[in-house]
Write a protein that holds these residues in place. Structure first.
Motif, PDB file in Angstrom:
ATOM      1  N   ALA A  74       0.860  -1.189   0.000  1.00  0.00           N
ATOM      2  CA  ALA A  74       0.000   0.000   0.000  1.00  0.00           C
ATOM      3  C   ALA A  74       0.891   1.231   0.000  1.00  0.00           C
ATOM      4  O   ALA A  74       1.629   1.463   0.951  1.00  0.00           O
ATOM      5  CB  ALA A  74      -0.907  -0.004   1.230  1.00  0.00           C
ATOM      6  N   LYS A  75       0.817   2.005  -1.047  1.00  0.00           N
ATOM      7  CA  LYS A  75       1.617   3.226  -1.135  1.00  0.00           C
ATOM      8  C   LYS A  75       0.990   4.356  -0.334  1.00  0.00           C
ATOM      9  O   LYS A  75       1.679   5.314   0.009  1.00  0.00           O
ATOM     10  CB  LYS A  75       1.773   3.651  -2.597  1.00  0.00           C
ATOM     11  N   VAL A  76      -0.307   4.244  -0.061  1.00  0.00           N
ATOM     12  CA  VAL A  76      -1.024   5.201   0.784  1.00  0.00           C
ATOM     13  C   VAL A  76      -1.867   4.401   1.769  1.00  0.00           C
ATOM     14  O   VAL A  76      -2.297   3.289   1.482  1.00  0.00           O
ATOM     15  CB  VAL A  76      -1.908   6.171  -0.044  1.00  0.00           C
ATOM     16  N   LYS A  77      -2.088   4.937   2.937  1.00  0.00           N
ATOM     17  CA  LYS A  77      -2.822   4.243   4.004  1.00  0.00           C
ATOM     18  C   LYS A  77      -4.202   3.778   3.543  1.00  0.00           C
ATOM     19  O   LYS A  77      -4.640   2.677   3.874  1.00  0.00           O
ATOM     20  CB  LYS A  77      -2.935   5.178   5.213  1.00  0.00           C
ATOM     21  N   SER A  78      -4.886   4.600   2.749  1.00  0.00           N
ATOM     22  CA  SER A  78      -6.235   4.251   2.299  1.00  0.00           C
ATOM     23  C   SER A  78      -6.256   3.031   1.379  1.00  0.00           C
ATOM     24  O   SER A  78      -7.317   2.451   1.151  1.00  0.00           O
ATOM     25  CB  SER A  78      -6.887   5.448   1.599  1.00  0.00           C
ATOM     26  N   ALA A  79      -5.106   2.621   0.860  1.00  0.00           N
ATOM     27  CA  ALA A  79      -5.034   1.463  -0.041  1.00  0.00           C
ATOM     28  C   ALA A  79      -4.910   0.139   0.706  1.00  0.00           C
ATOM     29  O   ALA A  79      -4.941  -0.921   0.084  1.00  0.00           O
ATOM     30  CB  ALA A  79      -3.869   1.631  -1.002  1.00  0.00           C
ATOM     31  N   GLU A  80      -4.799   0.173   2.035  1.00  0.00           N
ATOM     32  CA  GLU A  80      -4.600  -1.071   2.777  1.00  0.00           C
ATOM     33  C   GLU A  80      -5.717  -2.100   2.568  1.00  0.00           C
ATOM     34  O   GLU A  80      -5.422  -3.271   2.353  1.00  0.00           O
ATOM     35  CB  GLU A  80      -4.356  -0.788   4.255  1.00  0.00           C
ATOM     36  N   PRO A  81      -7.004  -1.715   2.583  1.00  0.00           N
ATOM     37  CA  PRO A  81      -8.041  -2.722   2.314  1.00  0.00           C
ATOM     38  C   PRO A  81      -7.901  -3.338   0.912  1.00  0.00           C
ATOM     39  O   PRO A  81      -8.091  -4.548   0.740  1.00  0.00           O
ATOM     40  CB  PRO A  81      -9.347  -1.950   2.462  1.00  0.00           C
ATOM     41  N   LEU A  82      -7.568  -2.530  -0.078  1.00  0.00           N
ATOM     42  CA  LEU A  82      -7.368  -3.033  -1.432  1.00  0.00           C
ATOM     43  C   LEU A  82      -6.188  -3.995  -1.482  1.00  0.00           C
ATOM     44  O   LEU A  82      -6.259  -5.051  -2.121  1.00  0.00           O
ATOM     45  CB  LEU A  82      -7.158  -1.868  -2.409  1.00  0.00           C
ATOM     46  N   VAL A  83      -5.101  -3.671  -0.796  1.00  0.00           N
ATOM     47  CA  VAL A  83      -3.936  -4.540  -0.763  1.00  0.00           C
ATOM     48  C   VAL A  83      -4.300  -5.897  -0.136  1.00  0.00           C
ATOM     49  O   VAL A  83      -3.873  -6.945  -0.620  1.00  0.00           O
ATOM     50  CB  VAL A  83      -2.761  -3.854  -0.015  1.00  0.00           C
ATOM     51  N   ARG A  84      -5.116  -5.886   0.905  1.00  0.00           N
ATOM     52  CA  ARG A  84      -5.569  -7.145   1.519  1.00  0.00           C
ATOM     53  C   ARG A  84      -6.397  -7.972   0.524  1.00  0.00           C
ATOM     54  O   ARG A  84      -6.244  -9.187   0.445  1.00  0.00           O
ATOM     55  CB  ARG A  84      -6.374  -6.871   2.778  1.00  0.00           C
ATOM     56  N   GLU A  85      -7.263  -7.307  -0.235  1.00  0.00           N
ATOM     57  CA  GLU A  85      -8.059  -8.013  -1.246  1.00  0.00           C
ATOM     58  C   GLU A  85      -7.160  -8.614  -2.327  1.00  0.00           C
ATOM     59  O   GLU A  85      -7.363  -9.758  -2.744  1.00  0.00           O
ATOM     60  CB  GLU A  85      -9.045  -7.059  -1.913  1.00  0.00           C
ATOM     61  N   ILE A  86      -6.194  -7.845  -2.780  1.00  0.00           N
ATOM     62  CA  ILE A  86      -5.272  -8.326  -3.815  1.00  0.00           C
ATOM     63  C   ILE A  86      -4.478  -9.520  -3.288  1.00  0.00           C
ATOM     64  O   ILE A  86      -4.304 -10.518  -3.997  1.00  0.00           O
ATOM     65  CB  ILE A  86      -4.337  -7.200  -4.297  1.00  0.00           C
ATOM     66  N   ALA A  87      -4.008  -9.444  -2.057  1.00  0.00           N
ATOM     67  CA  ALA A  87      -3.258 -10.564  -1.473  1.00  0.00           C
ATOM     68  C   ALA A  87      -4.116 -11.829  -1.427  1.00  0.00           C
ATOM     69  O   ALA A  87      -3.634 -12.924  -1.740  1.00  0.00           O
ATOM     70  CB  ALA A  87      -2.761 -10.192  -0.080  1.00  0.00           C
ATOM     71  N   GLY A  88      -5.382 -11.703  -1.053  1.00  0.00           N
ATOM     72  CA  GLY A  88      -6.281 -12.848  -1.044  1.00  0.00           C
ATOM     73  C   GLY A  88      -6.475 -13.419  -2.433  1.00  0.00           C
ATOM     74  O   GLY A  88      -6.521 -14.640  -2.622  1.00  0.00           O
ATOM     75  N   TYR A  89      -6.582 -12.549  -3.413  1.00  0.00           N
ATOM     76  CA  TYR A  89      -6.730 -12.965  -4.809  1.00  0.00           C
ATOM     77  C   TYR A  89      -5.491 -13.736  -5.263  1.00  0.00           C
ATOM     78  O   TYR A  89      -5.603 -14.811  -5.871  1.00  0.00           O
ATOM     79  CB  TYR A  89      -6.965 -11.730  -5.672  1.00  0.00           C
TER      80      TYR A  89
END
Length: 96
Positions: A74-89
């Motif tokens: 996550a390059k920005v704090k707000s991207a953390e949920p997206l990063v978690r989704e991508i990791a699960g994918y």
């Protein structure tokens, strides 16, 4: 899959079992699945490749290096949920 914070405090997931030859395939699948856009130039070195992508205001790094394997951060704090989704994918689609 390993979850941690990098030296800059960014949420990071790495997949050491994904080899460098799969960087493009994995990245293209992620960009398509999550409707992301390029947010920076691709940098390629001897032991690494990295590029930033965005979805709205969330910026994510999709990277590979010979120490950690495939990396999502996550390059920005707000991207953390997206990063978690991508990791699960990635775990579901590319980890065996």
């Amino acid at each position: 899959m390993n979850e941690h914070r990098d030296a800059s405090g960014r949420l990071t997931f790495d997949f050491d079992e994904i080899p460098s030859g799969k960087y493009s395939k994995v990245t293209k699948a992620i960009v398509s699945e999550f409707s992301m856009e390029v947010a920076g130039v691709k940098t390629r070195g001897l032991d690494e490749v990295f590029q930033d992508f965005k979805k709205g205001n969330e910026v994510v790094g999709l990277e590979w290096d010979n120490w950690s394997g495939y990396i999502v951060n996550a390059k920005v704090k707000s991207a953390e949920p997206l990063v978690r989704e991508i990791a699960g994918y990635i775990r579901a689609k590319f980890n065996s």
